[in-house]
Design an enzyme around this catalytic site. Structure first.
Site, PDB file in Angstrom:
ATOM      1  N   HIS A 134       8.600   5.002 -17.559  1.00 41.86           N
ATOM      2  CA  HIS A 134       8.608   6.156 -16.652  1.00 41.86           C
ATOM      3  C   HIS A 134       7.643   7.224 -17.178  1.00 41.86           C
ATOM      4  O   HIS A 134       7.243   7.203 -18.354  1.00 41.86           O
ATOM      5  CB  HIS A 134      10.029   6.713 -16.526  1.00 41.86           C
ATOM      6  CG  HIS A 134      10.885   5.863 -15.641  1.00 41.86           C
ATOM      7  ND1 HIS A 134      12.160   6.194 -15.280  1.00 41.86           N
ATOM      8  CD2 HIS A 134      10.638   4.668 -15.041  1.00 41.86           C
ATOM      9  CE1 HIS A 134      12.661   5.269 -14.494  1.00 41.86           C
ATOM     10  NE2 HIS A 134      11.746   4.319 -14.339  1.00 41.86           N
ATOM     11  N   GLU A 140       8.055  10.297 -18.022  1.00 44.71           N
ATOM     12  CA  GLU A 140       8.526  11.088 -19.186  1.00 44.71           C
ATOM     13  C   GLU A 140       8.327  10.305 -20.493  1.00 44.71           C
ATOM     14  O   GLU A 140       8.011  10.876 -21.537  1.00 44.71           O
ATOM     15  CB  GLU A 140      10.017  11.438 -19.029  1.00 44.71           C
ATOM     16  CG  GLU A 140      10.369  12.234 -17.778  1.00 44.71           C
ATOM     17  CD  GLU A 140      10.720  11.351 -16.601  1.00 44.71           C
ATOM     18  OE1 GLU A 140      10.084  10.300 -16.404  1.00 44.71           O
ATOM     19  OE2 GLU A 140      11.649  11.707 -15.850  1.00 44.71           O
ATOM     20  N   THR A 176      -2.702  -7.851  19.538  1.00 48.20           N
ATOM     21  CA  THR A 176      -3.801  -7.283  18.742  1.00 48.20           C
ATOM     22  C   THR A 176      -4.468  -8.382  17.925  1.00 48.20           C
ATOM     23  O   THR A 176      -5.685  -8.426  17.773  1.00 48.20           O
ATOM     24  CB  THR A 176      -3.269  -6.175  17.814  1.00 48.20           C
ATOM     25  OG1 THR A 176      -2.882  -5.066  18.624  1.00 48.20           O
ATOM     26  CG2 THR A 176      -4.314  -5.705  16.821  1.00 48.20           C
ATOM     27  N   GLY A 208      -0.532  -2.950  18.974  1.00 54.22           N
ATOM     28  CA  GLY A 208      -1.319  -2.245  20.009  1.00 54.22           C
ATOM     29  C   GLY A 208      -0.456  -1.252  20.778  1.00 54.22           C
ATOM     30  O   GLY A 208       0.610  -0.814  20.325  1.00 54.22           O
TER      31      GLY A 208
HETATM   32  N1  LIG Z   1     -11.431  -0.476  16.849  1.00 56.40           N
HETATM   33  C1  LIG Z   1     -10.962   0.333  15.856  1.00 56.40           C
HETATM   34  C2  LIG Z   1      -9.758   0.034  15.213  1.00 56.40           C
HETATM   35  N2  LIG Z   1      -9.094  -1.102  15.607  1.00 56.40           N
HETATM   36  C3  LIG Z   1      -7.918  -1.467  15.087  1.00 56.40           C
HETATM   37  C4  LIG Z   1      -7.439  -2.865  15.412  1.00 56.40           C
HETATM   38  O1  LIG Z   1      -6.107  -2.766  15.764  1.00 56.40           O
HETATM   39  C5  LIG Z   1      -7.630  -3.752  14.181  1.00 56.40           C
HETATM   40  O2  LIG Z   1      -6.806  -3.230  13.160  1.00 56.40           O
HETATM   41  C6  LIG Z   1      -9.073  -3.722  13.797  1.00 56.40           C
HETATM   42  O3  LIG Z   1      -9.650  -4.747  14.455  1.00 56.40           O
HETATM   43  C7  LIG Z   1      -9.232  -3.725  12.312  1.00 56.40           C
HETATM   44  O4  LIG Z   1      -9.619  -5.012  11.883  1.00 56.40           O
HETATM   45  P1  LIG Z   1      -9.632  -5.325  10.302  1.00 56.40           P
HETATM   46  O5  LIG Z   1      -8.198  -5.355   9.900  1.00 56.40           O
HETATM   47  O6  LIG Z   1     -10.359  -4.192   9.612  1.00 56.40           O
HETATM   48  O7  LIG Z   1     -10.318  -6.630  10.196  1.00 56.40           O
HETATM   49  N3  LIG Z   1      -9.293   0.843  14.244  1.00 56.40           N
HETATM   50  C8  LIG Z   1     -10.001   1.950  13.846  1.00 56.40           C
HETATM   51  O8  LIG Z   1      -9.561   2.682  12.945  1.00 56.40           O
HETATM   52  N4  LIG Z   1     -11.180   2.281  14.468  1.00 56.40           N
HETATM   53  C9  LIG Z   1     -11.694   1.497  15.452  1.00 56.40           C
HETATM   54  O9  LIG Z   1     -12.767   1.815  15.977  1.00 56.40           O
HETATM   55  N1  LIG Z   2       9.634   6.362 -11.654  1.00 55.42           N
HETATM   56  C1  LIG Z   2      10.453   7.258 -12.306  1.00 55.42           C
HETATM   57  C2  LIG Z   2      11.792   7.423 -11.922  1.00 55.42           C
HETATM   58  N2  LIG Z   2      12.285   6.671 -10.893  1.00 55.42           N
HETATM   59  C3  LIG Z   2      13.707   6.594 -10.600  1.00 55.42           C
HETATM   60  O1  LIG Z   2      14.259   5.498 -11.305  1.00 55.42           O
HETATM   61  C4  LIG Z   2      14.402   4.364 -10.430  1.00 55.42           C
HETATM   62  C5  LIG Z   2      13.678   3.160 -10.995  1.00 55.42           C
HETATM   63  O2  LIG Z   2      14.265   2.876 -12.259  1.00 55.42           O
HETATM   64  P1  LIG Z   2      13.702   1.589 -13.065  1.00 55.42           P
HETATM   65  O3  LIG Z   2      14.060   0.412 -12.225  1.00 55.42           O
HETATM   66  O4  LIG Z   2      14.418   1.669 -14.379  1.00 55.42           O
HETATM   67  O5  LIG Z   2      12.192   1.809 -13.189  1.00 55.42           O
HETATM   68  C6  LIG Z   2      13.743   4.781  -9.114  1.00 55.42           C
HETATM   69  O6  LIG Z   2      14.417   4.209  -8.015  1.00 55.42           O
HETATM   70  C7  LIG Z   2      13.885   6.287  -9.117  1.00 55.42           C
HETATM   71  O7  LIG Z   2      15.150   6.694  -8.665  1.00 55.42           O
HETATM   72  N3  LIG Z   2      12.593   8.300 -12.579  1.00 55.42           N
HETATM   73  C8  LIG Z   2      12.099   9.011 -13.654  1.00 55.42           C
HETATM   74  O8  LIG Z   2      12.848   9.731 -14.303  1.00 55.42           O
HETATM   75  N4  LIG Z   2      10.790   8.900 -14.029  1.00 55.42           N
HETATM   76  C9  LIG Z   2       9.949   8.042 -13.389  1.00 55.42           C
HETATM   77  O9  LIG Z   2       8.782   7.963 -13.779  1.00 55.42           O
HETATM   78 ZN   LIG Z   3      13.253   7.783 -15.946  1.00 54.49          ZN
END
Ligand SMILES: Nc1c(/N=C/[C@H](O)[C@H](O)[C@H](O)COP(=O)(O)O)[nH]c(=O)[nH]c1=O
Ligand SMILES: Nc1c(N[C@@H]2O[C@H](COP(=O)(O)O)[C@@H](O)[C@H]2O)[nH]c(=O)[nH]c1=O
Ligand SMILES: [Zn+2]
Length: 360
Positions: free
Chosen positions: A50, A52, A196, A291
């Site tokens: 963690h 800390e 999509t 979509g």
């Molecule tokens: N057409 C556009 C988007 N189009 C989002 C589509 O739903 C699909 O996630 C895309 O084809 C992304 O493809 P890939 O996972 O990168 O291969 N999304 C955007 O942010 N801008 C656009 O212009």
């Molecule tokens: N990552 C984090 C905390 N995370 C806390 O501890 C849980 C995970 O515990 P463990 O499975 O032992 O890693 C997590 O669900 C959250 O409640 N706590 C903290 O003091 N400091 C840390 O940096």
């Molecule tokens: Zn912790």
């Protein structure tokens, strides 16, 4: 440096790890004595030390009588690592500044309680808003057992996401598309409807210059009509398909052994079912890329936590073009989901709006 400044250092090293600590929260810690920083640490990946622990290890024995600034309440349970509250007590810290409490039932105030009982002064709430925002997805999941849902749309100024023929490449430009991939890295999973996949054949992977984790791909496909050669079935990123009761999944699984098929007992795949299933699988954050019909179901049911709307300075026109949100129109405007703008930013020539349901 003020108390706020030290907590801001802890927050910045925590914010740098978002996307790599799930299912744990991102946490940062700074140990300070006589205005000198003795240790800085952040939780880097689940199961490892963690924040800390790292900071106190750096501080060593000079931690005695020091103050520690931690962005989340120190844990008090024996998880994969021993409780940080005990470690702080062992190092005889003078005071603990906690940005926000940890709603994880295993902690939830017990960490602070343990420290105070050991005679260590604890102050809660320094930079609380920023710390709560940092782990909003983790907190939502812990409290609801469902993923935090981000709806993502990329549309023209007149609200279109594709032409009537389904063409959509590209609406937004490079800077906006890179931002989308950053969100894919941050979210545990990405969800699209099978239409999509049929229309765009997207990879739905995180392709950033500096790398980044691929989200788990979730495809809603009631009748299992996804195309054989779809990228999401044939590359090495993880894919889950949620289908209805009819399809013969055995033959599909033989062809695609790496794809997890989740078959429901009904053909009516409700958004609640999807979120419950993904929550049970420990998915804390879900990025919904469309979509339009899929977006409509999340909006009608009010089952989203945030909307990322990318708007390009383009006007497509056409009542028959595909609009960002499909489904059926409500009868009255007062049935619209009421939201509030959280942020507006320019990304190259596009703008990005982040919108959330308003409090009341
Ligand atoms: N057409 C556009 C988007 N189009 C989002 C589509 O739903 C699909 O996630 C895309 O084809 C992304 O493809 P890939 O996972 O990168 O291969 N999304 C955007 O942010 N801008 C656009 O212009
Ligand atoms: N990552 C984090 C905390 N995370 C806390 O501890 C849980 C995970 O515990 P463990 O499975 O032992 O890693 C997590 O669900 C959250 O409640 N706590 C903290 O003091 N400091 C840390 O940096
Ligand atoms: Zn912790």
């Amino acid at each position: 440096m003020t108390h706020d400044d030290y907590m801001k250092v802890a927050l910045s090293v925590a914010e740098a790890t978002v996307g790599q600590t799930s299912p744990n929260p991102s946490v940062g810690a700074v140990v300070v004595k006589n205005r000198k920083i003795l240790g800085i640490g952040s939780h880097l990946e689940p199961g490892k030390e963690h924040a800390e622990v790292h900071a106190l290890k750096q501080a060593g024995s000079s931690a005695e009588g020091a103050d520690i600034y931690v962005t989340l309440e120190p844990c008090s349970h024996y998880g994969k690592t021993p409780p940080c509250a005990d470690l702080i007590i062992e190092h005889k810290l003078r005071k603990v500044y906690v940005a926000c409490l940890d709603p994880n039932p295993a902690v939830a105030g017990k960490g602070v309680e343990k420290l105070r009982q050991a005679g260590i002064e604890v102050e809660v709430g320094l930079q609380e808003t920023r710390a709560t925002e940092l782990n909003s997805k983790f907190f939502h999941f812990i409290q609801s057992k469902r993923p935090y849902v981000t709806l993502k749309v990329a549309m023209t100024l007149d609200g279109k996401t594709a032409t009537s023929t389904g063409d959509s490449r590209w609406i937004t430009s490079e800077k906006a598309r890179i931002d989308v991939h950053k969100q894919r890295h941050i979210h545990d999973a990405i969800l699209v409807g099978v239409n999509t996949v049929l229309k765009d054949n997207p990879h739905l992977t995180t392709r950033l210059p500096q790398g980044g984790k691929n989200p788990i791909r979730v495809i809603l496909d009631t009748h299992l009509k996804i195309q054989e050669h779809a990228f999401v079935l044939n590359d090495d990123a993880p894919t889950k398909i949620i289908c209805g009761s009819n399809p013969d999944i055995e033959s599909f699984k033989l062809k695609h052994p790496n794809v997890q098929v989740i078959q429901l007992t009904t053909d009516d795949i409700t958004t609640e079912d999807v979120l419950d299933i993904l929550g049970e699988q420990g998915i804390q954050s879900l990025y919904v890329e469309g979509g339009s019909t899929v977006h409509a179901t999340f909006i009608e049911r009010r089952l989203f936590n945030e909307c990322h709307w990318y708007i390009a300075p383009k006007l497509l026109g056409g009542a028959d073009a595909i609009s960002a949100v499909g489904g059926k129109s409500p009868t009255f405007m007062k049935e619209a989901a009421l939201l509030e703008f959280t942020s507006v930013e320019q990304l190259g020539q596009d703008i990005k709006l982040i919108v959330r349901p308003n409090k009341e």
